[in-house]
Design a protein around this motif. Structure first.
Motif, short mmCIF file in Angstrom:
data_model
loop_
_atom_site.label_atom_id
_atom_site.label_comp_id
_atom_site.label_asym_id
_atom_site.label_seq_id
_atom_site.Cartn_x
_atom_site.Cartn_y
_atom_site.Cartn_z
N UNK A 241 0.83 -1.21 0.00
CA UNK A 241 0.00 0.00 0.00
C UNK A 241 0.86 1.26 0.00
N UNK A 242 1.90 1.27 0.81
CA UNK A 242 2.81 2.42 0.89
C UNK A 242 3.57 2.58 -0.42
N UNK A 243 4.06 1.47 -0.96
CA UNK A 243 4.81 1.48 -2.21
C UNK A 243 3.93 2.00 -3.37
N UNK A 244 2.70 1.53 -3.43
CA UNK A 244 1.79 1.96 -4.51
C UNK A 244 1.47 3.44 -4.42
N UNK A 245 1.21 3.93 -3.20
CA UNK A 245 0.90 5.35 -3.03
C UNK A 245 2.09 6.22 -3.41
N UNK A 246 3.28 5.85 -2.96
CA UNK A 246 4.49 6.62 -3.26
C UNK A 246 4.80 6.59 -4.75
N UNK B 16 8.41 -4.12 -7.84
CA UNK B 16 9.74 -3.57 -7.58
C UNK B 16 9.74 -2.05 -7.51
N UNK B 17 8.57 -1.43 -7.62
CA UNK B 17 8.45 0.02 -7.51
C UNK B 17 8.43 0.75 -8.83
N UNK B 18 8.64 0.05 -9.95
CA UNK B 18 8.63 0.69 -11.26
C UNK B 18 7.24 1.20 -11.60
N UNK B 19 7.19 2.35 -12.26
CA UNK B 19 5.94 2.94 -12.72
C UNK B 19 6.13 3.36 -14.17
N UNK C 289 10.91 9.08 -2.53
CA UNK C 289 11.52 8.74 -1.24
C UNK C 289 10.80 9.42 -0.09
N UNK C 290 10.40 10.68 -0.26
CA UNK C 290 9.66 11.37 0.79
C UNK C 290 8.34 10.68 1.09
N UNK C 291 7.65 10.24 0.05
CA UNK C 291 6.38 9.52 0.25
C UNK C 291 6.61 8.19 0.96
N UNK C 292 7.67 7.50 0.58
CA UNK C 292 7.99 6.24 1.27
C UNK C 292 8.30 6.47 2.74
N UNK C 293 9.10 7.49 3.03
CA UNK C 293 9.44 7.82 4.41
C UNK C 293 8.21 8.18 5.21
N UNK C 294 7.34 8.98 4.60
CA UNK C 294 6.10 9.39 5.26
C UNK C 294 5.22 8.18 5.57
#
Length: 120
Positions: free
Chosen positions: A24-29, A64-67, A111-116
């Motif tokens: 969920x965090x990965x998709x939002x970021x 893997x985080x690719x968009x 990265x900021x979104x992931x940290x948040x």
């Protein structure tokens, strides 16, 4: 048409780190960063003299985080000719220029979104 950004070992480390983050965090970021890059790409896309709109699309975030950020089926072929050029016109390469100028800011937002999301 796709543009690959190669960051060597940094890319592998980032991808591994992103893959370890909750879905969920990965998709939002990823979606936030993808939309940001899509907006910048749309701003840099040359306007058609006939008023045809070339809108960008943002695909789903991979494990893997690719968009994937690009153009839809109806707009891709028009953007391709302007970006790559033809025998009658030189290419403007606005896609590559956008990636080069925006990649650091977009990755920082990612990265900021992931940290948040992780509460860091």
């Amino acid at each position: 048409m796709s543009v690959e950004v190669e960051w060597s070992n940094l890319e592998k480390n980032i991808s591994k780190t992103i893959a370890d983050v909750d879905g969920k965090i990965r998709r939002k970021a990823g979606k936030t960063a993808g939309l940001m890059l899509g907006e910048r790409l749309e701003e840099n896309t040359p306007v058609d003299s006939h008023g045809l709109e070339i809108a960008t699309t943002v695909g789903p975030v991979q494990e893997n985080g690719d968009v994937l950020v690009g153009y839809g089926r109806g707009a891709y072929w028009r953007a391709h000719f302007v970006n790559m050029g033809t025998e009658h016109q030189t290419g403007q390469h606005f896609i590559e220029k956008t990636v080069e100028t925006e990649v650091q800011e977009v990755m920082q937002e990612y990265m900021n979104e992931l940290k948040s999301g992780l509460g860091i």
